[in-house]
Design an enzyme around this catalytic site. Sequence first.
Site, mmCIF file in Angstrom:
data_model
loop_
_atom_site.group_PDB
_atom_site.id
_atom_site.type_symbol
_atom_site.label_atom_id
_atom_site.label_comp_id
_atom_site.label_asym_id
_atom_site.label_seq_id
_atom_site.Cartn_x
_atom_site.Cartn_y
_atom_site.Cartn_z
ATOM 1 C CG ASP A 158 0.153 5.257 9.572
ATOM 2 O OD1 ASP A 158 -0.629 4.788 8.720
ATOM 3 O OD2 ASP A 158 0.803 4.544 10.363
ATOM 4 C CG HIS B 241 -6.739 6.141 1.519
ATOM 5 N ND1 HIS B 241 -5.761 6.145 2.487
ATOM 6 C CD2 HIS B 241 -6.918 4.830 1.187
ATOM 7 C CE1 HIS B 241 -5.361 4.900 2.721
ATOM 8 N NE2 HIS B 241 -6.049 4.083 1.953
ATOM 9 C CG LEU C 157 5.666 24.880 1.258
ATOM 10 C CD1 LEU C 157 6.516 24.749 2.525
ATOM 11 C CD2 LEU C 157 4.217 24.521 1.588
HETATM 12 C C1 IPE Z 1 3.726 4.525 5.922
HETATM 13 O O1 IPE Z 1 2.534 4.063 6.464
HETATM 14 C C2 IPE Z 1 3.499 4.967 4.512
HETATM 15 C C3 IPE Z 1 2.675 6.158 4.342
HETATM 16 C C4 IPE Z 1 2.159 6.887 5.298
HETATM 17 C C5 IPE Z 1 2.457 6.561 2.982
HETATM 18 P P1 IPE Z 1 2.161 2.518 6.462
HETATM 19 O O2 IPE Z 1 0.844 2.415 7.143
HETATM 20 O O3 IPE Z 1 2.267 1.969 5.094
HETATM 21 O O4 IPE Z 1 3.342 1.900 7.347
HETATM 22 P P2 IPE Z 1 3.385 0.605 8.253
HETATM 23 O O5 IPE Z 1 2.901 -0.544 7.394
HETATM 24 O O6 IPE Z 1 2.497 0.854 9.419
HETATM 25 O O7 IPE Z 1 4.814 0.504 8.653
HETATM 26 C C1 IPE Z 2 -1.865 6.142 5.591
HETATM 27 O O1 IPE Z 2 -2.973 5.542 6.177
HETATM 28 C C2 IPE Z 2 -2.056 6.371 4.111
HETATM 29 C C3 IPE Z 2 -1.264 5.493 3.245
HETATM 30 C C4 IPE Z 2 -0.357 4.644 3.640
HETATM 31 C C5 IPE Z 2 -1.539 5.579 1.824
HETATM 32 P P1 IPE Z 2 -3.122 3.969 6.233
HETATM 33 O O2 IPE Z 2 -3.836 3.513 5.009
HETATM 34 O O3 IPE Z 2 -1.814 3.325 6.469
HETATM 35 O O4 IPE Z 2 -4.065 3.791 7.501
HETATM 36 P P2 IPE Z 2 -3.942 2.706 8.654
HETATM 37 O O5 IPE Z 2 -2.548 2.765 9.165
HETATM 38 O O6 IPE Z 2 -4.245 1.382 8.024
HETATM 39 O O7 IPE Z 2 -4.941 3.117 9.657
HETATM 40 MG MG MG Z 3 -0.800 2.806 8.128
#
Ligand code: IPE
Ligand code: IPE
Ligand code: MG
Length: 238
Positions: free
Chosen positions: A18, A35, A129
């Site tokens: 995240d 990303h 793995l």
């Molecule tokens: C969880 O992260 C999903 C992934 C890392 C793929 P999100 O950013 O989507 O989750 P919330 O919205 O903070 O719960």
């Molecule tokens: C996690 O990073 C990746 C995915 C959920 C695809 P985020 O896109 O949720 O990044 P933040 O949480 O908005 O910073």
């Molecule tokens: Mg996020």
Amino acid sequence: MKELDPHNIPKHVAIIMDGNGRWAKSQGKMRIFGHTNGVKAVRRAVSYARQIGVQSLTMYAFSSENWNRPEQEVSALMTLFMQALDSEVKKLHKNNIRLNIIGDTSKFSEKLQQKIINAEKLTEKNTALCLNIAANYGGCWDIVQAAQKLAWQVKEGELAVDQIDENLFQQHLVTAQQPPVDLLIRTSGEQRISNFLLWQIAYAELFFSPVLWPDFSEQEFNQAIWAYQQRERRFGGA
Ligand code: IPE
Ligand code: IPE
Ligand code: MG
């Protein structure tokens, strides 16, 4: 880097990757830039997990709720996923890594579904793995799809209701045949599960890192494993 006890390496590590969006924003860039850089951090984590002898690594790439994002971001993520499969699968195979995509892949384009099937087939006998990439995954979905498979077997007369126990149920989750999660890591400082693995983390140790995912380095991963090794796991015992 902290020295690790080679006899106490978690068998199964799960990571909620995240913070890509915040990482990009902090540099005045578009979220997708985060990303793209997140993919590099995936490569580092996979390589480190293999090196220290983790058996299964499960990484949350796209949740069943991530469809709620703007269409532009969703389609950019799909393109990135496709590109990553194209560029990484051969390398994974060369490194004896098995790739497993877990989640409801039926919602993806035909082209992406075919790439997934090919990648899984190519790497299915690899043993160094097991890398599970969770894509359109939800922990609730996983439990429901397992219940449906069992219900069909009962309906077809292949299974009696009282044969359904925790062990059989577990074998119908998408992580069947893999050990339960020992260590769950979430980056970016958020402290929630966000519908990632639910059943499988029943007794996992949780590690929350403030680092945003694109900055997650081998040092950070090493720190998480080291912290895990300091914990006393009791599993309900005295
Ligand atoms: C969880 O992260 C999903 C992934 C890392 C793929 P999100 O950013 O989507 O989750 P919330 O919205 O903070 O719960
Ligand atoms: C996690 O990073 C990746 C995915 C959920 C695809 P985020 O896109 O949720 O990044 P933040 O949480 O908005 O910073
Ligand atoms: Mg996020």
